[in-house]
Scaffold this active site. Structure first.
Site, PDB file in Angstrom:
ATOM      1  N   TRP A 227       0.852  -1.208   0.000  1.00  0.00           N
ATOM      2  CA  TRP A 227       0.000   0.000   0.000  1.00  0.00           C
ATOM      3  C   TRP A 227       0.887   1.258   0.000  1.00  0.00           C
ATOM      4  O   TRP A 227       0.761   2.129  -0.869  1.00  0.00           O
ATOM      5  CB  TRP A 227      -0.931  -0.052   1.215  1.00  0.00           C
ATOM      6  CG  TRP A 227      -1.846   1.114   1.395  1.00  0.00           C
ATOM      7  CD1 TRP A 227      -1.983   2.203   0.581  1.00  0.00           C
ATOM      8  CD2 TRP A 227      -2.788   1.303   2.466  1.00  0.00           C
ATOM      9  NE1 TRP A 227      -2.947   3.062   1.092  1.00  0.00           N
ATOM     10  CE2 TRP A 227      -3.458   2.536   2.243  1.00  0.00           C
ATOM     11  CE3 TRP A 227      -3.128   0.561   3.591  1.00  0.00           C
ATOM     12  CZ2 TRP A 227      -4.434   3.030   3.106  1.00  0.00           C
ATOM     13  CZ3 TRP A 227      -4.109   1.065   4.452  1.00  0.00           C
ATOM     14  CH2 TRP A 227      -4.752   2.280   4.210  1.00  0.00           C
TER      15      TRP A 227
ATOM     16  N   ASP B 128       0.970  -8.676  -1.739  1.00  0.00           N
ATOM     17  CA  ASP B 128      -0.400  -8.158  -1.778  1.00  0.00           C
ATOM     18  C   ASP B 128      -0.363  -6.729  -2.290  1.00  0.00           C
ATOM     19  O   ASP B 128       0.399  -5.899  -1.802  1.00  0.00           O
ATOM     20  CB  ASP B 128      -1.022  -8.181  -0.374  1.00  0.00           C
ATOM     21  CG  ASP B 128      -2.457  -7.656  -0.387  1.00  0.00           C
ATOM     22  OD1 ASP B 128      -3.354  -8.443  -0.735  1.00  0.00           O
ATOM     23  OD2 ASP B 128      -2.679  -6.468  -0.072  1.00  0.00           O
TER      24      ASP B 128
ATOM     25  N   TYR C  68      -4.076   1.304  -4.814  1.00  0.00           N
ATOM     26  CA  TYR C  68      -2.890   1.794  -4.093  1.00  0.00           C
ATOM     27  C   TYR C  68      -2.047   2.679  -5.014  1.00  0.00           C
ATOM     28  O   TYR C  68      -1.417   2.189  -5.968  1.00  0.00           O
ATOM     29  CB  TYR C  68      -2.023   0.640  -3.567  1.00  0.00           C
ATOM     30  CG  TYR C  68      -2.697  -0.235  -2.510  1.00  0.00           C
ATOM     31  CD1 TYR C  68      -3.785   0.216  -1.776  1.00  0.00           C
ATOM     32  CD2 TYR C  68      -2.222  -1.505  -2.235  1.00  0.00           C
ATOM     33  CE1 TYR C  68      -4.398  -0.584  -0.821  1.00  0.00           C
ATOM     34  CE2 TYR C  68      -2.824  -2.320  -1.269  1.00  0.00           C
ATOM     35  CZ  TYR C  68      -3.914  -1.838  -0.579  1.00  0.00           C
ATOM     36  OH  TYR C  68      -4.511  -2.630   0.367  1.00  0.00           O
TER      37      TYR C  68
ATOM     38  N   GLN D  53      -9.728 -11.477   3.547  1.00  0.00           N
ATOM     39  CA  GLN D  53      -8.656 -10.571   4.006  1.00  0.00           C
ATOM     40  C   GLN D  53      -9.297  -9.505   4.902  1.00  0.00           C
ATOM     41  O   GLN D  53     -10.212  -8.798   4.478  1.00  0.00           O
ATOM     42  CB  GLN D  53      -7.958  -9.916   2.803  1.00  0.00           C
ATOM     43  CG  GLN D  53      -6.874  -8.961   3.261  1.00  0.00           C
ATOM     44  CD  GLN D  53      -6.069  -8.290   2.153  1.00  0.00           C
ATOM     45  OE1 GLN D  53      -5.702  -7.133   2.287  1.00  0.00           O
ATOM     46  NE2 GLN D  53      -5.763  -9.013   1.087  1.00  0.00           N
TER      47      GLN D  53
ATOM     48  N   TYR E 262      -4.567  -8.343   7.682  1.00  0.00           N
ATOM     49  CA  TYR E 262      -3.796  -7.162   7.273  1.00  0.00           C
ATOM     50  C   TYR E 262      -3.535  -6.196   8.429  1.00  0.00           C
ATOM     51  O   TYR E 262      -4.169  -6.290   9.468  1.00  0.00           O
ATOM     52  CB  TYR E 262      -4.421  -6.469   6.059  1.00  0.00           C
ATOM     53  CG  TYR E 262      -5.695  -5.676   6.212  1.00  0.00           C
ATOM     54  CD1 TYR E 262      -5.758  -4.492   6.952  1.00  0.00           C
ATOM     55  CD2 TYR E 262      -6.846  -6.066   5.538  1.00  0.00           C
ATOM     56  CE1 TYR E 262      -6.918  -3.745   7.035  1.00  0.00           C
ATOM     57  CE2 TYR E 262      -8.030  -5.321   5.623  1.00  0.00           C
ATOM     58  CZ  TYR E 262      -8.054  -4.159   6.372  1.00  0.00           C
ATOM     59  OH  TYR E 262      -9.210  -3.408   6.449  1.00  0.00           O
TER      60      TYR E 262
ATOM     61  N   ARG F  11      -2.410   8.614   7.759  1.00  0.00           N
ATOM     62  CA  ARG F  11      -2.437   8.251   9.180  1.00  0.00           C
ATOM     63  C   ARG F  11      -2.717   9.460  10.072  1.00  0.00           C
ATOM     64  O   ARG F  11      -3.152   9.311  11.197  1.00  0.00           O
ATOM     65  CB  ARG F  11      -1.115   7.572   9.577  1.00  0.00           C
ATOM     66  CG  ARG F  11      -0.989   6.188   8.969  1.00  0.00           C
ATOM     67  CD  ARG F  11       0.330   5.554   9.264  1.00  0.00           C
ATOM     68  NE  ARG F  11       1.427   6.234   8.580  1.00  0.00           N
ATOM     69  CZ  ARG F  11       2.683   5.800   8.574  1.00  0.00           C
ATOM     70  NH1 ARG F  11       2.998   4.694   9.233  1.00  0.00           N
ATOM     71  NH2 ARG F  11       3.629   6.451   7.915  1.00  0.00           N
TER      72      ARG F  11
ATOM     73  N   GLN G 169      13.070  -2.429   6.740  1.00  0.00           N
ATOM     74  CA  GLN G 169      11.831  -2.728   7.482  1.00  0.00           C
ATOM     75  C   GLN G 169      11.455  -4.199   7.351  1.00  0.00           C
ATOM     76  O   GLN G 169      11.126  -4.853   8.346  1.00  0.00           O
ATOM     77  CB  GLN G 169      10.684  -1.841   6.973  1.00  0.00           C
ATOM     78  CG  GLN G 169      10.891  -0.375   7.341  1.00  0.00           C
ATOM     79  CD  GLN G 169       9.706   0.506   6.995  1.00  0.00           C
ATOM     80  OE1 GLN G 169       8.948   0.214   6.079  1.00  0.00           O
ATOM     81  NE2 GLN G 169       9.551   1.613   7.705  1.00  0.00           N
TER      82      GLN G 169
HETATM   83  N1  LIG Z   1      -7.733  -5.037   2.273  1.00  0.00           N
HETATM   84  C1  LIG Z   1      -7.615  -3.871   2.856  1.00  0.00           C
HETATM   85  O1  LIG Z   1      -8.563  -3.093   2.953  1.00  0.00           O
HETATM   86  C2  LIG Z   1      -6.288  -3.500   3.431  1.00  0.00           C
HETATM   87  C3  LIG Z   1      -6.205  -2.448   4.358  1.00  0.00           C
HETATM   88  C4  LIG Z   1      -4.950  -2.167   4.929  1.00  0.00           C
HETATM   89  C5  LIG Z   1      -3.842  -2.882   4.539  1.00  0.00           C
HETATM   90  N2  LIG Z   1      -3.950  -3.880   3.597  1.00  0.00           N
HETATM   91  C6  LIG Z   1      -2.765  -4.629   3.137  1.00  0.00           C
HETATM   92  O2  LIG Z   1      -1.994  -5.011   4.250  1.00  0.00           O
HETATM   93  C7  LIG Z   1      -0.679  -4.454   4.130  1.00  0.00           C
HETATM   94  C8  LIG Z   1      -0.110  -4.199   5.500  1.00  0.00           C
HETATM   95  O3  LIG Z   1      -0.892  -3.310   6.227  1.00  0.00           O
HETATM   96  P1  LIG Z   1      -0.442  -1.821   6.522  1.00  0.00           P
HETATM   97  O4  LIG Z   1       0.609  -1.441   5.543  1.00  0.00           O
HETATM   98  O5  LIG Z   1      -1.695  -1.030   6.641  1.00  0.00           O
HETATM   99  O6  LIG Z   1       0.098  -1.893   8.004  1.00  0.00           O
HETATM  100  P2  LIG Z   1       1.279  -2.595   8.786  1.00  0.00           P
HETATM  101  O7  LIG Z   1       1.830  -3.723   8.021  1.00  0.00           O
HETATM  102  O8  LIG Z   1       0.710  -2.846  10.124  1.00  0.00           O
HETATM  103  O9  LIG Z   1       2.332  -1.398   8.880  1.00  0.00           O
HETATM  104  C9  LIG Z   1       3.145  -1.074   7.797  1.00  0.00           C
HETATM  105  C10 LIG Z   1       3.898   0.210   8.037  1.00  0.00           C
HETATM  106  O10 LIG Z   1       4.623   0.167   9.260  1.00  0.00           O
HETATM  107  C11 LIG Z   1       5.879   0.806   9.098  1.00  0.00           C
HETATM  108  N3  LIG Z   1       6.906  -0.226   9.304  1.00  0.00           N
HETATM  109  C12 LIG Z   1       7.010  -1.445   8.698  1.00  0.00           C
HETATM  110  N4  LIG Z   1       8.072  -2.136   9.146  1.00  0.00           N
HETATM  111  C13 LIG Z   1       8.679  -1.359  10.049  1.00  0.00           C
HETATM  112  C14 LIG Z   1       9.829  -1.524  10.831  1.00  0.00           C
HETATM  113  N5  LIG Z   1      10.564  -2.629  10.760  1.00  0.00           N
HETATM  114  N6  LIG Z   1      10.187  -0.506  11.658  1.00  0.00           N
HETATM  115  C15 LIG Z   1       9.438   0.622  11.715  1.00  0.00           C
HETATM  116  N7  LIG Z   1       8.324   0.832  10.978  1.00  0.00           N
HETATM  117  C16 LIG Z   1       7.951  -0.149  10.154  1.00  0.00           C
HETATM  118  C17 LIG Z   1       5.935   1.362   7.692  1.00  0.00           C
HETATM  119  O11 LIG Z   1       5.450   2.684   7.651  1.00  0.00           O
HETATM  120  P3  LIG Z   1       6.342   3.990   8.051  1.00  0.00           P
HETATM  121  O12 LIG Z   1       7.762   3.674   7.807  1.00  0.00           O
HETATM  122  O13 LIG Z   1       5.795   5.067   7.202  1.00  0.00           O
HETATM  123  O14 LIG Z   1       5.987   4.222   9.502  1.00  0.00           O
HETATM  124  C18 LIG Z   1       4.936   0.469   6.970  1.00  0.00           C
HETATM  125  O15 LIG Z   1       4.388   1.049   5.835  1.00  0.00           O
HETATM  126  C19 LIG Z   1      -0.876  -3.229   3.215  1.00  0.00           C
HETATM  127  O16 LIG Z   1       0.344  -2.802   2.624  1.00  0.00           O
HETATM  128  C20 LIG Z   1      -1.859  -3.794   2.238  1.00  0.00           C
HETATM  129  O17 LIG Z   1      -1.207  -4.624   1.293  1.00  0.00           O
HETATM  130  C21 LIG Z   1      -5.158  -4.201   3.074  1.00  0.00           C
END
Ligand SMILES: NC(=O)c1ccc[n+]([C@@H]2O[C@H](COP(=O)([O-])OP(=O)(O)OC[C@H]3O[C@@H](n4cnc5c(N)ncnc54)[C@H](OP(=O)(O)O)[C@@H]3O)[C@@H](O)[C@H]2O)c1
Length: 321
Positions: free
Chosen positions: A25, A60, A65, A182, A210, A236, A294
């Site tokens: 995303w 994914d 996106y 999902q 997710y 955010r 990350q």
């Molecule tokens: N189906 C849906 O409606 C839906 C909704 C949400 C998500 N998704 C899918 O699920 C995926 C994951 O969810 P998400 O991206 O919302 O949330 P997440 O995986 O909970 O958080 C990802 C974010 O956390 C930060 N991060 C990741 N690894 C890190 C690390 N090692 N240290 C520090 N910060 C770190 C990064 O942002 P920063 O560096 O900017 O802080 C990253 O973009 C999405 O990319 C998407 O593919 C689907």
């Protein structure tokens, strides 16, 4: 060299997913309604390449996106790979020239979305095609019928849903069997524990969780200052979990989780992900990353099985939270 991490079968399908999938995303880049702020494409490409080297075998993404950009970046990386990862993408969110986003599930719209995603991803078949949101609700059967036709045509292998309730899944099951659901799942978002996990388990359906780190708040790297300084177009800023009064409570929870992670030689981000994977109904979780470092950190969680004691301590903390 490619490494391997544990895989779980997406139930009745033949897709074996690494317990961690890469979420793209944020890789969609800045400047649209749900962006995560500016993003360098080169860094995105490196993050995807690194994830694959680390043994993550699926990605994914979604058409919406970055209004097509995330799929384009994924397509760029996988185009020349002899051994392509499993690709999961989504439909049902369309946009106009001004970047306004709408939920659309009419047959004609789904048909043009599938063709556009195949083009951007530079593939001939989508492994897992998901309806992104059940909106508008009255059109979910029509969209699902259109997707079933694409499966017959060989352009989609399996189809799943996202953000659907159990009742909505039951409505479309007779049209074509649903491969996966999902949904959001993290220590801060436990809605699927009520009905969805049990329904999927009973019906041999996969569950893809997710936002396991709740968009980064559960990484242990957020501070009040960082939230204040998020780029103007980082969505955010509008998320209640990053605003008071929830922000303070969430930061406190992270501090309470830290000793549990450290005792195990791990980080809070790894703990948050391993906690999601503790549920056997969960096939895999999608972990977002926008740079290689990350995913290098978070991939470790794919192999970490939490102890019963740690799970109980976390449960008590979450009750208090
Ligand atoms: N189906 C849906 O409606 C839906 C909704 C949400 C998500 N998704 C899918 O699920 C995926 C994951 O969810 P998400 O991206 O919302 O949330 P997440 O995986 O909970 O958080 C990802 C974010 O956390 C930060 N991060 C990741 N690894 C890190 C690390 N090692 N240290 C520090 N910060 C770190 C990064 O942002 P920063 O560096 O900017 O802080 C990253 O973009 C999405 O990319 C998407 O593919 C689907």
């Amino acid at each position: 060299m490619r490494k391997t991490i544990p895989t779980r079968k997406l139930r009745w399908t033949d897709l074996n997913l690494s317990t961690i999938g890469l979420g793209t995303w944020a890789i969609g880049g800045g400047g649209w309604k749900f962006s995560w702020g500016p993003q360098d494409d080169k860094e995105s490409i490196s993050a995807i390449q690194r994830a694959l080297e680390l043994g993550i075998n699926w990605i994914d993404t979604a058409a919406v996106y970055g209004l097509g950009h995330s799929e384009e970046i994924v397509g760029k990386v996988i185009r020349r790979l002899p051994d392509k990862p499993i690709i999961a993408t989504k439909c049902g969110r369309v946009w106009d020239r001004d970047g306004n986003i709408f939920g659309r599930l009419k047959k004609k719209s789904i048909r043009s979305e599938v063709e556009a995603s195949l083009k951007r991803l530079k593939i001939e078949v989508i492994d897992l095609y998901q309806i992104h949101w059940p909106e508008p609700d009255e059109d979910i059967e029509e969209a699902w019928g259109a997707i079933a036709d694409f499966i017959k045509e060989g352009k989609i292998r399996y189809a799943g849903v996202s953000n659907f309730s159990v009742e909505q899944i039951k409505r479309i099951q007779p049209i074509h069997p649903v491969a996966s659901a999902q949904s959001p799942y993290s220590m801060l978002e436990r809605g699927i524990e009520e009905k969805l996990l049990e329904y999927c388990s009973k019906n041999n359906m996969g569950v893809i969780a997710y936002s396991p780190m709740q968009k980064g708040i559960l990484t242990g790297k957020f501070t009040r200052e960082r939230v204040q300084n998020l780029p103007k177009d980082d969505h955010r800023r509008r998320d209640q979990r990053f605003q008071e009064p929830e922000l303070s409570a969430n930061l406190k929870l992270v501090e309470d989780l830290r000793p549990i992670a450290e005792k195990n030689g791990k980080t809070v981000a790894q703990l948050a992900i391993a906690w999601v994977l503790r549920r056997p109904e969960v096939t895999a979780t999608i972990v977002g990353a926008r740079r290689p470092s990350q995913i290098e950190e978070t991939v470790v969680a794919g192999e970490w099985v939490l102890s019963k004691e740690d799970i109980a301590t976390i449960d008590a903390l979450l009750k208090k939270h």
